[in-house]
Design a protein around this motif. Structure first.
Motif, mmCIF file in Angstrom:
data_model
loop_
_atom_site.group_PDB
_atom_site.id
_atom_site.type_symbol
_atom_site.label_atom_id
_atom_site.label_comp_id
_atom_site.label_asym_id
_atom_site.label_seq_id
_atom_site.Cartn_x
_atom_site.Cartn_y
_atom_site.Cartn_z
ATOM 1 N N GLY A 50 37.046 42.593 39.241
ATOM 2 C CA GLY A 50 37.697 41.677 40.038
ATOM 3 C C GLY A 50 38.536 40.643 38.948
ATOM 4 O O GLY A 50 38.580 39.337 39.684
ATOM 5 N N ASP A 51 38.559 40.883 37.935
ATOM 6 C CA ASP A 51 39.328 39.960 37.098
ATOM 7 C C ASP A 51 40.771 40.059 37.054
ATOM 8 O O ASP A 51 41.348 41.252 36.760
ATOM 9 N N SER A 52 41.456 39.311 37.494
ATOM 10 C CA SER A 52 43.096 39.559 37.808
ATOM 11 C C SER A 52 43.815 39.490 36.569
ATOM 12 O O SER A 52 44.793 40.392 36.304
ATOM 13 N N PHE A 53 43.137 38.737 35.472
ATOM 14 C CA PHE A 53 44.184 38.834 34.153
ATOM 15 C C PHE A 53 44.036 40.400 33.437
ATOM 16 O O PHE A 53 45.022 40.858 33.163
ATOM 17 N N ILE A 54 42.761 41.061 33.514
ATOM 18 C CA ILE A 54 42.621 42.227 32.944
ATOM 19 C C ILE A 54 43.309 43.121 33.849
ATOM 20 O O ILE A 54 43.952 44.213 33.232
ATOM 21 N N THR A 55 43.389 43.086 35.067
ATOM 22 C CA THR A 55 43.970 43.997 35.986
ATOM 23 C C THR A 55 45.151 43.873 35.827
ATOM 24 O O THR A 55 46.044 45.148 35.681
ATOM 25 N N THR A 56 45.952 42.961 35.531
ATOM 26 C CA THR A 56 47.392 42.797 35.338
ATOM 27 C C THR A 56 47.705 43.334 34.024
ATOM 28 O O THR A 56 48.853 43.953 33.959
ATOM 29 N N LEU A 57 47.149 43.055 32.966
ATOM 30 C CA LEU A 57 47.061 43.562 31.683
ATOM 31 C C LEU A 57 47.221 45.067 31.632
ATOM 32 O O LEU A 57 48.161 45.780 31.069
ATOM 33 N N LEU A 58 46.306 45.697 32.392
ATOM 34 C CA LEU A 58 46.208 47.274 32.307
ATOM 35 C C LEU A 58 47.140 47.773 32.988
ATOM 36 O O LEU A 58 47.766 48.834 32.645
ATOM 37 N N LEU A 59 47.633 46.935 34.287
ATOM 38 C CA LEU A 59 48.691 47.752 35.071
ATOM 39 C C LEU A 59 50.009 47.746 34.155
ATOM 40 O O LEU A 59 50.709 48.711 34.180
ATOM 41 N N VAL A 60 50.257 46.495 33.555
ATOM 42 C CA VAL A 60 51.486 46.313 32.919
ATOM 43 C C VAL A 60 51.650 47.300 31.709
ATOM 44 O O VAL A 60 52.414 48.148 31.398
ATOM 45 N N LEU A 61 50.294 47.660 30.877
ATOM 46 C CA LEU A 61 50.440 48.629 29.837
ATOM 47 C C LEU A 61 50.299 50.015 30.256
ATOM 48 O O LEU A 61 51.130 50.785 29.544
#
Length: 339
Positions: free
Chosen positions: A120-131
Motif C-alpha cells: 500500500g506504499d505508493s512511493f515503494i510501488t512507484t520505485l519498483l515499477l520504474v526500476l
C-alpha cells in the motif's frame, strides 16, 4: 355574526337560573379560528387573527439576574469590549461545541489504525515499477553484452575477449544494475528494520531511512572497489586488475537482478520476511562463490598455496560484509524511538 363588543372585552355571559355570572376568558388564536367556517381560506384566517390581535409593546423584565452563584456579582456581558480577558476565557472557551466557527474534528472513540503494508506504499510501488521498466529496457538493449559476459565469466577468456572494451551503453547498463543491487539491499534491510525494530524512527519520513541505507550500501561497494584496487595493484599486474574489475561489476549486477524477485514477492504477494531473508542468503552465497571462483581463475590458478586465496577472500569479502552489517544494525537501532 360575531359580536364585536363581547370579543373586545374578552368576556362571556352565562345565564343560569336567577343569577347572571360574568366569566372572563382569555382570547386565543385557536378560539378565533374556531368561529370561522370549516372551509375558510388561509387568507380569511389571517384576516380574522389580525382583526382580533394587535401588536403590543414588548416590555422586558426589570427583575435582577439571579443566575449567578450566591455571594457573587451578576454575570458580565461577553460583548462588552471593556471586559477583561480572564472573564472571556474558561474551561470551555475554546470548545468547538460553543464556537461553530472553529473546526469541530471528530468525537467519539478512535478506531484502530490500519497497519502499514508495503504493497500500500505508493512511493515503494512507484520505485519498483520504474526500476522494473528500466531493467527490461536495459536488458533488451544489452542482451548481446550479457551473453558475452557470461561466456567470458565461466570459460577461459581469449585475448580477443580480454581486449574488447565496453561501449557507453554497456557501461551504463552495468552501472544501472549495480545501483539496482544497492537499492534492493537497502529495501531488504528496510523491511528487516520494520519487522525487528518497529516503524517509529526519529526521521521525519520513513523514506529517509531507505535513503540512508541506500547511501550506506553505495559506500560499502565503493569501499570494496577501493580495497580491491589497492590490494590488486600491490600484488598483481594491471591486466589482471582490469579483468577482475569487470568481473566484480558483473557479479554486482547479477546480485541486483537476483534480489529483485524476493523484494517484489514480499511487497505484493505477502511473502514472509523469513523466506525473503532465506532468499537473500541464497543469493549472497551464490555471489560469494562466484567471487571466489573468479578470484581463483584470475589471480591464484597458477599458485598452489591455498592459504593465499583464503586470506584474500576473508580480508576483502568477509570482513567488509560483517562491518557493513554491523553498521546497518547500529544505524537502525540509533534512529529508532525507544519508549
Amino acid at each position: 355574526m360575531i359580536e364585536q363588543d363581547s370579543i373586545a372585552h374578552s368576556s362571556m355571559s352565562v345565564q343560569g337560573g336567577d343569577s347572571v355570572v360574568a366569566k372572563h376568558v382569555t382570547l386565543t388564536p385557536r378560539m378565533v379560528l374556531s368561529w370561522l367556517p370549516r372551509d375558510a381560506t388561509p387568507a380569511q384566517q389571517d384576516s380574522a387573527i389580525q382583526a382580533h390581535f394587535k401588536p403590543s409593546e414588548i416590555r422586558w423584565s426589570k427583575r435582577p439576574d439571579t443566575l449567578h452563584l450566591p455571594g457573587h456579582d451578576k454575570g458580565h456581558n461577553m460583548l462588552d469590549t471593556q471586559l477583561p480577558q480572564y472573564y472571556r476565557e474558561g474551561f470551555f472557551s475554546k470548545d468547538t461545541l460553543f464556537h461553530p466557527e472553529l473546526p469541530g474534528g471528530r468525537y467519539g472513540v478512535a478506531g484502530e489504525p490500519v497497519p502499514y503494508s508495503v504493497h500500500g506504499d505508493s512511493f515503494i510501488t512507484t520505485l519498483l515499477l520504474v526500476l522494473f521498466v528500466m531493467a527490461l529496457i536495459s536488458i533488451s538493449n544489452a542482451w548481446g553484452f550479457i551473453v558475452r559476459q557470461v561466456k567470458g565469466f565461466f570459460y577461459p577468456a581469449t585475448s580477443e575477449v580480454l581486449n574488447m572494451t565496453e561501449t557507453a551503453v554497456e557501461l551504463r547498463f552495468q552501472t544501472f544494475l549495480a545501483l539496482l543491487a544497492c537499492v534492493m539491499e537497502a529495501l531488504l534491510f528496510y523491511f528487516y528494520s520494520l519487522d525487528h525494530y518497529g516503524d517509529t524512527y526519529v526521521l521525519s519520513s520513513p523514506y529517509l531511512l531507505i535513503l540512508i541505507f541506500f547511501g550506506m550500501t553505495v559506500g560499502y561497494y565503493a569501499l570494496k572497489m577501493l580495497l580491491y584496487t589497492v590490494v590488486n595493484r600491490t600484488f598483481f599486474d594491471g591486466k589482471r586488475n582490469r579483468q577482475w574489475m569487470k568481473s566484480f561489476l558483473f557479479i554486482t549486477s547479477l546480485e541486483g537482478a537476483l534480489l529483485f524477485p524476493p523484494v517484489v514477492l514480499h511487497a505484493y504477494f505477502n511473502l514472509a520476511l523469513n523466506h525473503v531473508v532465506f532468499c537473500f542468503l541464497v543469493v549472497l552465497s551464490i555471489v560469494k562463490m562466484l567471487t571466489i571462483y573468479r578470484s581463483f581463475v584470475i589471480f591464484f590458478r597458477r599458485n598452489v598455496v591455498q592459504l593465499q586465496i583464503i586470506l584474500y577472500f576473508c580480508t576483502l569479502e568477509i570482513l567488509p560484509l560483517l562491518a557493513f552489517w554491523s553498521a546497518l544494525e547500529i544505524t537502525a537501532f540509533s534512529l529508532k524511538i525507544n519508549f
